[in-house]
Design a protein around this motif. Structure first.
Motif, PDB file in Angstrom:
ATOM      1  N   ARG B   2       0.865  -1.163   0.000  1.00 21.41           N
ATOM      2  CA  ARG B   2       0.000   0.000   0.000  1.00 21.41           C
ATOM      3  C   ARG B   2       0.900   1.211   0.000  1.00 21.41           C
ATOM      4  O   ARG B   2       2.110   1.080   0.173  1.00 21.41           O
ATOM      5  CB  ARG B   2      -0.915  -0.016   1.217  1.00 21.41           C
ATOM      6  CG  ARG B   2      -0.162   0.020   2.536  1.00 21.41           C
ATOM      7  CD  ARG B   2      -1.128  -0.217   3.681  1.00 21.41           C
ATOM      8  NE  ARG B   2      -2.156   0.809   3.740  1.00 21.41           N
ATOM      9  CZ  ARG B   2      -2.001   1.988   4.347  1.00 21.41           C
ATOM     10  NH1 ARG B   2      -0.858   2.275   4.932  1.00 21.41           N
ATOM     11  NH2 ARG B   2      -2.983   2.852   4.365  1.00 21.41           N
ATOM     12  N   HIS B  26      -3.037   2.517  -5.726  1.00 14.99           N
ATOM     13  CA  HIS B  26      -3.080   2.777  -4.279  1.00 14.99           C
ATOM     14  C   HIS B  26      -3.893   4.029  -3.980  1.00 14.99           C
ATOM     15  O   HIS B  26      -3.778   5.041  -4.657  1.00 14.99           O
ATOM     16  CB  HIS B  26      -1.671   2.970  -3.724  1.00 14.99           C
ATOM     17  CG  HIS B  26      -0.909   1.694  -3.637  1.00 14.99           C
ATOM     18  ND1 HIS B  26       0.435   1.662  -3.333  1.00 14.99           N
ATOM     19  CD2 HIS B  26      -1.284   0.410  -3.800  1.00 14.99           C
ATOM     20  CE1 HIS B  26       0.841   0.392  -3.324  1.00 14.99           C
ATOM     21  NE2 HIS B  26      -0.189  -0.378  -3.601  1.00 14.99           N
ATOM     22  N   GLY B  27      -4.689   3.957  -2.904  1.00 12.98           N
ATOM     23  CA  GLY B  27      -5.446   5.124  -2.518  1.00 12.98           C
ATOM     24  C   GLY B  27      -5.620   5.178  -1.016  1.00 12.98           C
ATOM     25  O   GLY B  27      -5.413   4.181  -0.319  1.00 12.98           O
ATOM     26  N   SER B  28      -6.008   6.331  -0.520  1.00 14.40           N
ATOM     27  CA  SER B  28      -6.237   6.484   0.909  1.00 14.40           C
ATOM     28  C   SER B  28      -7.723   6.333   1.189  1.00 14.40           C
ATOM     29  O   SER B  28      -8.541   6.337   0.267  1.00 14.40           O
ATOM     30  CB  SER B  28      -5.779   7.859   1.373  1.00 14.40           C
ATOM     31  OG  SER B  28      -6.715   8.845   0.945  1.00 14.40           O
ATOM     32  N   SER B  29      -8.069   6.223   2.467  1.00 11.89           N
ATOM     33  CA  SER B  29      -9.480   6.315   2.805  1.00 11.89           C
ATOM     34  C   SER B  29      -9.832   7.807   2.901  1.00 11.89           C
ATOM     35  O   SER B  29      -8.960   8.668   2.784  1.00 11.89           O
ATOM     36  CB  SER B  29      -9.771   5.600   4.115  1.00 11.89           C
ATOM     37  OG  SER B  29      -8.749   5.848   5.044  1.00 11.89           O
ATOM     38  N   ILE B  30     -11.122   8.085   3.099  1.00 15.07           N
ATOM     39  CA  ILE B  30     -11.544   9.469   3.306  1.00 15.07           C
ATOM     40  C   ILE B  30     -11.098   9.856   4.717  1.00 15.07           C
ATOM     41  O   ILE B  30     -11.357   9.113   5.672  1.00 15.07           O
ATOM     42  CB  ILE B  30     -13.070   9.592   3.185  1.00 15.07           C
ATOM     43  CG1 ILE B  30     -13.534   9.072   1.824  1.00 15.07           C
ATOM     44  CG2 ILE B  30     -13.502  11.044   3.391  1.00 15.07           C
ATOM     45  CD1 ILE B  30     -15.039   8.996   1.704  1.00 15.07           C
ATOM     46  N   ARG B  87     -10.247  12.206  -0.140  1.00 19.10           N
ATOM     47  CA  ARG B  87      -9.596  10.942  -0.441  1.00 19.10           C
ATOM     48  C   ARG B  87      -8.577  11.248  -1.528  1.00 19.10           C
ATOM     49  O   ARG B  87      -8.865  11.963  -2.479  1.00 19.10           O
ATOM     50  CB  ARG B  87     -10.594   9.899  -0.970  1.00 19.10           C
ATOM     51  CG  ARG B  87      -9.915   8.564  -1.263  1.00 19.10           C
ATOM     52  CD  ARG B  87     -10.731   7.663  -2.198  1.00 19.10           C
ATOM     53  NE  ARG B  87     -12.082   7.402  -1.761  1.00 19.10           N
ATOM     54  CZ  ARG B  87     -12.398   6.583  -0.760  1.00 19.10           C
ATOM     55  NH1 ARG B  87     -11.436   5.949  -0.121  1.00 19.10           N
ATOM     56  NH2 ARG B  87     -13.656   6.387  -0.428  1.00 19.10           N
ATOM     57  N   GLU B  89      -5.930   9.405  -4.251  1.00 20.81           N
ATOM     58  CA  GLU B  89      -5.598   8.103  -4.835  1.00 20.81           C
ATOM     59  C   GLU B  89      -4.797   8.229  -6.133  1.00 20.81           C
ATOM     60  O   GLU B  89      -4.954   9.180  -6.895  1.00 20.81           O
ATOM     61  CB  GLU B  89      -6.870   7.278  -5.086  1.00 20.81           C
ATOM     62  CG  GLU B  89      -8.053   8.038  -5.519  1.00 20.81           C
ATOM     63  CD  GLU B  89      -9.337   7.227  -5.630  1.00 20.81           C
ATOM     64  OE1 GLU B  89      -9.311   5.969  -5.608  1.00 20.81           O
ATOM     65  OE2 GLU B  89     -10.383   7.873  -5.776  1.00 20.81           O
ATOM     66  N   THR B 112     -10.959   8.325   9.908  1.00 18.82           N
ATOM     67  CA  THR B 112     -11.281   7.860   8.560  1.00 18.82           C
ATOM     68  C   THR B 112     -12.779   7.621   8.489  1.00 18.82           C
ATOM     69  O   THR B 112     -13.430   7.346   9.497  1.00 18.82           O
ATOM     70  CB  THR B 112     -10.542   6.569   8.185  1.00 18.82           C
ATOM     71  OG1 THR B 112     -10.966   5.523   9.056  1.00 18.82           O
ATOM     72  CG2 THR B 112      -9.052   6.750   8.290  1.00 18.82           C
ATOM     73  N   THR B 144      -6.859   0.490  10.553  1.00 17.17           N
ATOM     74  CA  THR B 144      -7.309   1.125   9.319  1.00 17.17           C
ATOM     75  C   THR B 144      -6.371   2.274   9.037  1.00 17.17           C
ATOM     76  O   THR B 144      -6.007   3.019   9.941  1.00 17.17           O
ATOM     77  CB  THR B 144      -8.730   1.677   9.485  1.00 17.17           C
ATOM     78  OG1 THR B 144      -9.429   0.874  10.397  1.00 17.17           O
ATOM     79  CG2 THR B 144      -9.433   1.685   8.170  1.00 17.17           C
ATOM     80  N   HIS B 145      -5.952   2.416   7.813  1.00 13.64           N
ATOM     81  CA  HIS B 145      -4.922   3.393   7.495  1.00 13.64           C
ATOM     82  C   HIS B 145      -5.390   4.408   6.504  1.00 13.64           C
ATOM     83  O   HIS B 145      -6.300   4.176   5.730  1.00 13.64           O
ATOM     84  CB  HIS B 145      -3.703   2.678   6.916  1.00 13.64           C
ATOM     85  CG  HIS B 145      -2.649   2.463   7.931  1.00 13.64           C
ATOM     86  ND1 HIS B 145      -1.496   3.199   7.971  1.00 13.64           N
ATOM     87  CD2 HIS B 145      -2.595   1.613   8.968  1.00 13.64           C
ATOM     88  CE1 HIS B 145      -0.767   2.791   8.974  1.00 13.64           C
ATOM     89  NE2 HIS B 145      -1.396   1.829   9.596  1.00 13.64           N
TER      90      HIS B 145
END
Lengths: 313, 146
Positions: B2, B26-30, B87, B89, B112, B144-145
């Motif tokens: 990730r 790859h992306g992040s959460s909100i 978010r 990504e 998140t 959770t990241h």
């Protein structure tokens, strides 16, 4: 590529021909015995003959470890590359794939498989036969369901499923003990509690089969026609630990929300032998609307211990 | 597997400067930014930023997208909690991306959000490396990241 490539550079280990407009990778590559990394992203590969014939048997076929064909025009996984038994990393991201061939299982050494950004609609269960697969990317496709066999990928550490058409996951996903990351955002995952989806009453054959199995009625292959012996071997156990029942074809498909990390709820598909058989996770009866709230304590804590990161929402 | 967060400078406790490396897809959460300023500059590749409204207090529906844009190489972006949530990504399936982030004051936890429901929860942010040295993670509990 020039025909004399393997004669001039016999020690070549890494070749990057990305973004060169190539429409085919020719036989001139086959005799490069040390080439382990071939990057051919963003080209015009995809038609027949994009990869040289006899790839699997050539010196290149034995040496290749990393192959990146992302950003090309492949409409199917080129059969020529399925002979690469030593390949560890394969990327076909951003192509035009509509499916994954079952023969993908021939890539016995594969650890990293990137298939994001295609038009894949389903996953063959044979994908689960890749013993070393640890990183699987299937994001940005059109996948509607995950075969439960995927839970056999014991080495899987990262699974990317975001931006697909999943409404639920198979409950076997909880068996992926080494999974550290799971991305699920951008799927129409069922949010609200869903009651029993379907229940087809069992046939007489099924009822007889269930009785034989649950009561351990002895039988030998000589006692029954071959098709019935085979049928009896297909019995599945009801996941409810309190129920010793089995089912064959007829089962209740129920969506249970398993709280993975105490915050997110994921709908997992459970198969039970009958509507009366309550799932291991529900304490309330099926008619209770609070069932989505009081979810699998046991399953959730087990899942929470195993699942490292859930990238949701 | 990730995107990685790599701390470059901790500015005497006044800010965190870090480099994020995003692989394909790859992306992040909100997430929010814990009342800090957040600057982001794209060093390599492209990143898509999707802005979201804060969910209603007792919100239980899909979160509202405000806008989205693709940030190109050398472009900068800024956000703080009064602007909203976002978010980030790497939507490319062929190129990786690298971004430089400045957070002031520094923070090591944020919230998140689940896009489907607006539910939030607090997470601790960790580094893949700090000042060039790999940071090893001991915890095997569910996290959770960003």
């Amino acid at each position: 590529l020039p025909a004399g490539l393997s004669q001039w550079f016999p020690a070549l280990e890494v070749l990057d021909v990305s973004g060169t407009g190539l429409a085919e990778l020719g036989a001139e590559l086959l005799a490069l015995p040390r080439l382990h990394t071939l990057l051919a992203k963003n080209n015009r590969l995809g038609g027949p003959g994009s990869l040289p014939k006899g790839l699997g048997e050539a010196p290149l076929g034995r040496s290749l470890r990393v192959l990146n064909l992302s950003g090309n025009r492949f409409a199917e996984v080129p059969p020529a590359l399925l002979g690469l038994r030593g390949l560890q990393s394969l990327s076909l991201g951003g192509n035009r794939l509509h499916g994954i061939p079952p023969d993908i299982q021939e890539l016995r050494s594969l650890e990293f498989l990137y298939l994001g950004g295609n038009f894949i609609t389903s996953i063959p269960p044979e994908l689960a036969n890749l013993p070393s697969l640890s990183y699987l990317v299937l994001c940005d496709n059109k996948i509607q369901s995950i075969p439960p066999q995927l839970a056999q990928l014991h080495s899987l550490r990262s699974l990317s499923l975001h931006n697909n058409l999943l409404t639920y996951l198979p409950r076997e996903i909880l068996n992926l003990v080494h999974l550290e990351e799971l991305s699920l955002r951008g799927n129409p995952l069922v949010v609200r509690f869903v009651r029993d989806l379907t229940y087809n009453p069992p046939s007489l054959q099924e009822l007889a089969g269930r009785t034989i199995k649950t009561r351990n009625v002895p039988y030998a292959p000589s006692d029954l026609p071959e098709n019935l012996v085979r049928y009896l071997s297909l019995a599945s156990n009801c996941p409810n630990p309190k129920c010793g029942g089995v089912y064959f074809d007829s089962c209740v498909r129920q969506i249970k929300f398993v709280d993975f990390c105490g915050k997110y709820r994921l709908p997992l598909m459970h198969y039970l032998c009958s509507p009366e058989c309550s799932s291991p996770c529900s304490s309330a009866s099926q008619s209770s609307t609070s069932q989505s709230e009081s979810d699998s304590e046991d399953e959730a804590s087990v899942a929470a211990r195993r699942m490292q990161k859930v990238l949701l929402g | 597997f990730r995107y990685t967060r790599n701390l470059v400078d901790s500015g005497n406790g006044k800010f965190n400067l870090m480099i994020l490396c995003w692989g394909e897809g790859h992306g992040s959460s909100i997430h929010d930014h814990t009342d800090s300023h957040c600057f982001m500059k794209i060093l390599q590749g492209n990143l898509k930023e999707t802005l979201f409204e804060w969910p209603e207090k007792k919100g239980n529906g899909e979160m509202t997208k405000k806008s989205e844009r693709v940030l190109r190489e050398n472009q900068c972006a800024y956000i703080n909690d009064s602007i909203g949530l976002h978010r980030v990504e790497n939507i490319s399936h062929t190129e990786s991306a690298v971004s430089l982030h400045l957070y002031s004051p520094p923070f090591d936890s944020c919230n998140t959000f689940d896009q489907r429901t607006g539910h939030k929860h607090k997470v601790k942010m960790t580094f893949y490396s700090q000042f060039g040295e790999r940071t090893l993670c001991v915890s095997t509990r569910l996290r959770t990241h960003l």
